[in-house]
Design a protein around this motif. Sequence first.
Motif, PDB file in Angstrom:
ATOM      1  N   ILE A   1       0.835  -1.203   0.000  1.00 26.66           N
ATOM      2  CA  ILE A   1       0.000   0.000   0.000  1.00 26.66           C
ATOM      3  C   ILE A   1       0.868   1.250   0.000  1.00 26.66           C
ATOM      4  CG2 ILE A   1      -1.639   1.342   1.387  1.00 26.66           C
ATOM      5  CD1 ILE A   1      -2.733  -1.355   2.393  1.00 26.66           C
ATOM      6  N   THR A   2       1.893   1.254   0.832  1.00 24.52           N
ATOM      7  CA  THR A   2       2.758   2.429   0.957  1.00 24.52           C
ATOM      8  C   THR A   2       3.452   2.741  -0.357  1.00 24.52           C
ATOM      9  OG1 THR A   2       3.112   1.911   3.299  1.00 24.52           O
ATOM     10  CG2 THR A   2       4.660   3.431   2.260  1.00 24.52           C
TER      11      THR A   2
ATOM     12  N   GLN B   1       2.501   1.879  -3.418  1.00 23.06           N
ATOM     13  CA  GLN B   1       1.561   2.286  -4.462  1.00 23.06           C
ATOM     14  C   GLN B   1       0.988   3.672  -4.209  1.00 23.06           C
ATOM     15  OE1 GLN B   1       0.829   0.924  -7.443  1.00 23.06           O
ATOM     16  NE2 GLN B   1      -0.341   2.814  -7.743  1.00 23.06           N
ATOM     17  N   ILE B   2       0.669   3.994  -2.974  1.00 19.92           N
ATOM     18  CA  ILE B   2       0.057   5.295  -2.709  1.00 19.92           C
ATOM     19  C   ILE B   2       1.054   6.433  -2.933  1.00 19.92           C
ATOM     20  CG2 ILE B   2       0.491   5.623  -0.232  1.00 19.92           C
ATOM     21  CD1 ILE B   2      -2.595   6.254  -0.055  1.00 19.92           C
TER      22      ILE B   2
ATOM     23  N   GLY C   1      -2.695   7.215  -6.438  1.00 20.04           N
ATOM     24  CA  GLY C   1      -3.811   6.813  -5.598  1.00 20.04           C
ATOM     25  C   GLY C   1      -5.056   6.455  -6.381  1.00 20.04           C
TER      26      GLY C   1
ATOM     27  N   VAL D   1      -4.451   1.471  -5.294  1.00 13.83           N
ATOM     28  CA  VAL D   1      -4.003   1.141  -3.939  1.00 13.83           C
ATOM     29  C   VAL D   1      -4.702  -0.122  -3.441  1.00 13.83           C
ATOM     30  CG1 VAL D   1      -3.787   1.974  -1.567  1.00 13.83           C
ATOM     31  CG2 VAL D   1      -3.563   3.579  -3.471  1.00 13.83           C
TER      32      VAL D   1
END
Length: 392
Positions: free
Chosen positions: A64-65, A67-68, A72, A286
């Motif tokens: 997640i970290t 990709q964001i 987003g 995300v």
Amino acid sequence: MTFEELRAMDEAYVMHTYGRFPVDIDHGEGATLYSLSGKKYIDFTSGIGVNSLGYGNPKWIAAITEQIGKLGHISNLFYTQPGALLAKALCTRTGMSKVFFGNSGAEANEAMIKVARKYSFDKYGKGRSTILTLNHSFHGRTMAALTATGQPHYHDYFFPFVEGFRYADPTLESIQAQAGEDVCGVMIELIQGEGGVRPLDKDMVQALAKLCQEKDWLLLVDEVQTGIGRTGALFAYQQFDLQPDVVSFAKGIAGGLPLGGILTNEKCAGVLVPGTHGSTFGANPVSTAAGLAVLDTMDQPFLDQVQEKGDYLRAGIQALGCPELGDVVGMGLMLGIDVKGSRTNQELAALLIDNGLLCLTAGDRLRLLPPLVITKDEMDQGLAILKQTLAG
């Protein structure tokens, strides 16, 4: 912020559509949670089957970290890697042909309904649009999914409903009795979750699949709650030796972020075309990156462990020998416990939560949906709280 301040703010500003317990959750690790004041809870709910990898999972957080920090959201008017990679992984793992991504279980089931009706319309024209569903089923809160739900009390207040649904008991005879020339599909949960953790009979389901093939009805399997490792296979239909036409999924797929969708077989792969369906937030980069981390974690040894954990938890409950508890039903880490005696399942759940064990109810049963990464030690702690509560 104290719990009292949080509760007062919630009372003032949040629409109360949920009967909340007097508990706040601030953070967690594995299958263990903590309130703002530091009270510890063992989690047998996983956010109603959503937090498949529990809390603080490093692989999930890293995905997640990363990709964001890149992207987003951009919409489905453009290509993104995470959505395509997750679709490929789902199709490869299941043998299905295509994926449509949305945000939730209800949205996934709405898409499944639309596939069934459009498939029939394209092939047979108007007049063949009825979908049979089962009594005690639950398919979502949106209007078509709510209509598909075979529990009358959910239908209060919201009339008129969407046309084209009829309900049958979970027997082949009852389904045949409700059938007709207007039917285009049959929509089932292999374990009826909200209806009381009710597994369907495997022989009946296989006979239904054969009937659907003969009639060219689409077999629609709602795996919003049973899918993504919950029963000890990636999808429960694989344990029933089925090949559905369409399968819906949500809850555990992104480990805590909003994501849902459907898988279709080759027969239905081209039914939805541009202009017939869509979702602004569907295939969010995300959420789909999180989904990739979830699927990558759920290899065969992981799924085998879910089966073993389910067996361990079931045996631990049965070993309590408490007259207030009856049969334990379900598959993998989707378990229902019959509640007997003077206390209702909701009263017992409230006591367990007060004593530090988060659990759910469904029908007249306790319902357990722990994170799939729950450890033996955490299960033992939960069983100890259950024993202590029943003895009180």
